[in-house]
Design a protein around this motif. Sequence first.
Motif, PDB file in Angstrom:
ATOM      1  N   PHE A 127       0.384  16.843 -12.929  1.00  0.00           N
ATOM      2  CA  PHE A 127      -0.318  18.080 -12.543  1.00  0.00           C
ATOM      3  C   PHE A 127       0.493  19.304 -12.965  1.00  0.00           C
ATOM      4  N   SER A 128       1.817  19.216 -12.763  1.00  0.00           N
ATOM      5  CA  SER A 128       2.685  20.351 -13.104  1.00  0.00           C
ATOM      6  C   SER A 128       2.623  20.649 -14.604  1.00  0.00           C
ATOM      7  N   LEU A 129       2.448  19.612 -15.395  1.00  0.00           N
ATOM      8  CA  LEU A 129       2.340  19.778 -16.851  1.00  0.00           C
ATOM      9  C   LEU A 129       1.120  20.649 -17.189  1.00  0.00           C
ATOM     10  N   GLY A 130      -0.011  20.339 -16.562  1.00  0.00           N
ATOM     11  CA  GLY A 130      -1.234  21.116 -16.790  1.00  0.00           C
ATOM     12  C   GLY A 130      -1.103  22.553 -16.324  1.00  0.00           C
ATOM     13  N   LYS A 151       1.718  24.260 -15.919  1.00  0.00           N
ATOM     14  CA  LYS A 151       2.676  24.987 -16.768  1.00  0.00           C
ATOM     15  C   LYS A 151       2.015  25.445 -18.077  1.00  0.00           C
ATOM     16  N   TYR A 152       1.084  24.659 -18.571  1.00  0.00           N
ATOM     17  CA  TYR A 152       0.366  25.036 -19.791  1.00  0.00           C
ATOM     18  C   TYR A 152      -0.540  26.240 -19.530  1.00  0.00           C
ATOM     19  N   GLY A 153      -0.946  26.412 -18.274  1.00  0.00           N
ATOM     20  CA  GLY A 153      -1.779  27.554 -17.925  1.00  0.00           C
ATOM     21  C   GLY A 153      -3.171  27.202 -17.425  1.00  0.00           C
ATOM     22  N   LEU A 154      -3.415  25.918 -17.172  1.00  0.00           N
ATOM     23  CA  LEU A 154      -4.725  25.532 -16.631  1.00  0.00           C
ATOM     24  C   LEU A 154      -4.882  26.062 -15.213  1.00  0.00           C
ATOM     25  N   ASP A 155      -6.117  26.344 -14.836  1.00  0.00           N
ATOM     26  CA  ASP A 155      -6.403  26.787 -13.468  1.00  0.00           C
ATOM     27  C   ASP A 155      -6.240  25.603 -12.521  1.00  0.00           C
ATOM     28  N   PRO A 156      -5.347  25.706 -11.526  1.00  0.00           N
ATOM     29  CA  PRO A 156      -5.064  24.556 -10.648  1.00  0.00           C
ATOM     30  C   PRO A 156      -6.308  24.003  -9.933  1.00  0.00           C
ATOM     31  N   GLN A 157      -7.166  24.887  -9.441  1.00  0.00           N
ATOM     32  CA  GLN A 157      -8.366  24.414  -8.723  1.00  0.00           C
ATOM     33  C   GLN A 157      -9.284  23.641  -9.659  1.00  0.00           C
ATOM     34  N   ASN A 158      -9.497  24.174 -10.836  1.00  0.00           N
ATOM     35  CA  ASN A 158     -10.350  23.528 -11.828  1.00  0.00           C
ATOM     36  C   ASN A 158      -9.763  22.175 -12.238  1.00  0.00           C
ATOM     37  N   LEU A 159      -8.449  22.159 -12.447  1.00  0.00           N
ATOM     38  CA  LEU A 159      -7.763  20.917 -12.834  1.00  0.00           C
ATOM     39  C   LEU A 159      -7.925  19.856 -11.742  1.00  0.00           C
ATOM     40  N   TYR A 160      -7.705  20.263 -10.491  1.00  0.00           N
ATOM     41  CA  TYR A 160      -7.863  19.328  -9.357  1.00  0.00           C
ATOM     42  C   TYR A 160      -9.292  18.785  -9.287  1.00  0.00           C
ATOM     43  N   ASP A 161     -10.281  19.664  -9.419  1.00  0.00           N
ATOM     44  CA  ASP A 161     -11.687  19.246  -9.327  1.00  0.00           C
ATOM     45  C   ASP A 161     -12.041  18.203 -10.388  1.00  0.00           C
ATOM     46  N   ILE A 162     -11.460  18.349 -11.572  1.00  0.00           N
ATOM     47  CA  ILE A 162     -11.719  17.379 -12.646  1.00  0.00           C
ATOM     48  C   ILE A 162     -10.984  16.070 -12.377  1.00  0.00           C
ATOM     49  N   ASN A 169       0.822  -1.209   0.000  1.00  0.00           N
ATOM     50  CA  ASN A 169       0.000   0.000   0.000  1.00  0.00           C
ATOM     51  C   ASN A 169       0.863   1.269   0.000  1.00  0.00           C
ATOM     52  N   ASN A 170       1.883   1.293   0.875  1.00  0.00           N
ATOM     53  CA  ASN A 170       2.756   2.474   0.943  1.00  0.00           C
ATOM     54  C   ASN A 170       3.474   2.718  -0.371  1.00  0.00           C
ATOM     55  N   THR A 171       3.930   1.646  -1.011  1.00  0.00           N
ATOM     56  CA  THR A 171       4.658   1.784  -2.278  1.00  0.00           C
ATOM     57  C   THR A 171       3.760   2.440  -3.324  1.00  0.00           C
ATOM     58  N   MET A 172       2.503   1.999  -3.369  1.00  0.00           N
ATOM     59  CA  MET A 172       1.545   2.593  -4.302  1.00  0.00           C
ATOM     60  C   MET A 172       1.250   4.045  -3.940  1.00  0.00           C
ATOM     61  N   SER A 173       1.024   4.316  -2.661  1.00  0.00           N
ATOM     62  CA  SER A 173       0.699   5.680  -2.203  1.00  0.00           C
ATOM     63  C   SER A 173       1.777   6.681  -2.598  1.00  0.00           C
ATOM     64  N   MET A 174       3.024   6.337  -2.247  1.00  0.00           N
ATOM     65  CA  MET A 174       4.134   7.274  -2.489  1.00  0.00           C
ATOM     66  C   MET A 174       4.391   7.408  -3.991  1.00  0.00           C
ATOM     67  N   GLY A 175       4.264   6.312  -4.711  1.00  0.00           N
ATOM     68  CA  GLY A 175       4.458   6.348  -6.160  1.00  0.00           C
ATOM     69  C   GLY A 175       3.367   7.152  -6.851  1.00  0.00           C
ATOM     70  N   ASN A 176       2.112   6.944  -6.439  1.00  0.00           N
ATOM     71  CA  ASN A 176       0.982   7.686  -7.005  1.00  0.00           C
ATOM     72  C   ASN A 176       1.219   9.192  -6.919  1.00  0.00           C
ATOM     73  N   LEU A 177       1.737   9.612  -5.766  1.00  0.00           N
ATOM     74  CA  LEU A 177       1.902  11.043  -5.521  1.00  0.00           C
ATOM     75  C   LEU A 177       2.955  11.660  -6.444  1.00  0.00           C
ATOM     76  N   VAL A 178       4.014  10.896  -6.734  1.00  0.00           N
ATOM     77  CA  VAL A 178       5.064  11.395  -7.622  1.00  0.00           C
ATOM     78  C   VAL A 178       4.535  11.518  -9.056  1.00  0.00           C
ATOM     79  N   VAL A 179       3.826  10.484  -9.518  1.00  0.00           N
ATOM     80  CA  VAL A 179       3.244  10.524 -10.870  1.00  0.00           C
ATOM     81  C   VAL A 179       2.246  11.682 -10.982  1.00  0.00           C
ATOM     82  N   ALA A 180       1.401  11.837  -9.961  1.00  0.00           N
ATOM     83  CA  ALA A 180       0.405  12.918  -9.959  1.00  0.00           C
ATOM     84  C   ALA A 180       1.085  14.288  -9.998  1.00  0.00           C
ATOM     85  N   SER A 181       2.175  14.428  -9.245  1.00  0.00           N
ATOM     86  CA  SER A 181       2.893  15.709  -9.203  1.00  0.00           C
ATOM     87  C   SER A 181       3.427  16.080 -10.579  1.00  0.00           C
ATOM     88  N   GLU A 182       4.052  15.115 -11.233  1.00  0.00           N
ATOM     89  CA  GLU A 182       4.620  15.379 -12.559  1.00  0.00           C
ATOM     90  C   GLU A 182       3.517  15.769 -13.549  1.00  0.00           C
TER      91      GLU A 182
END
Length: 288
Positions: free
Chosen positions: A191-194, A196-207, A176-189
């Motif tokens: 999310f940052s892409l969106g 950097k493109y200029g998407l609204d962070p709150q809107n992106l998170y909600d979707i 479980n921990n391996t998945m949790s910590m890994g998920n967060l790294v993939v999500a970070s990478e």
Amino acid sequence: TMSKVIGVLGAGHMRGNMAQCLKDAGFAVFIYDAVDAARERMSDLGMNVCQSAKELASSCEIVLTSLPNSKVVEKVLIEDGFLSLMKPNAILIETSSTMPETMENIATAAEKCHVHLVDCPVSGGPNEARNGKLIMIVSAEKQARERCQDIIDVLGGKQFYVGTKPGAAKAVKIVNNTMSMGNLVVASEAFSLGVKYGLDPQNLYDILKVSGGTSNQFAKRFQKVVDNDYSALATVEISRKDLTLAIDWAETKGIPMSVARLARSYYEKAIAEGRGDEDMCSVYHEFL
């Protein structure tokens, strides 16, 4: 009826909250921690604070342990002899994050001391601990499990049983921990892409939090990223520790864990930049 009594050995942040949850449920809670400040904090919360491990062992039929790692667990329970101080037929509920094999060693020592072992790591944070909403993963003999069922019921929002083999529950926790910590790294990478493109962070998170790419960790933590709030629920340092445990364990099985190693490298960079005490989602900074 006799008051329900439980001992807690190791009263860090999580376990302190578990102790409070048990106290609210009507348990007489006895606590011992080697750290003076932790004992004082528990005393202020109205717990019965013991001055030694021996006093704790002689006060309780059931003791819940929560210690930093495998080495400390073996040292305290076997070398320093906590198991031998426990009452005959007592139960040890072991909640630390350790190697599964550590639990096999503890089980062998416990048997010699006529103590029953309940391998019971938990998933969830301090809030879940305080409110009895933890996920309890349990491997234990049926009789021992039944004797502490009321404790598991108080602490656990959900309960899962993974047989009787000591260490099996720890293995689930590591996966479980391996998945949790890994998920967060993939999500970070990603999310940052969106962003950097200029998407609204709150809107992106909600979707994203209701779409196919979500994970429990993303849903739970990325509002913090949007709000630029890195106050810790669980730290970057804990993430590194948990991934290291997974990698070290996998090594004994000859499994390379190349993705987990890559994920860990990002938490290590965050620590090198002084973010070790921030929430684990602070790993997001590595992708900005």
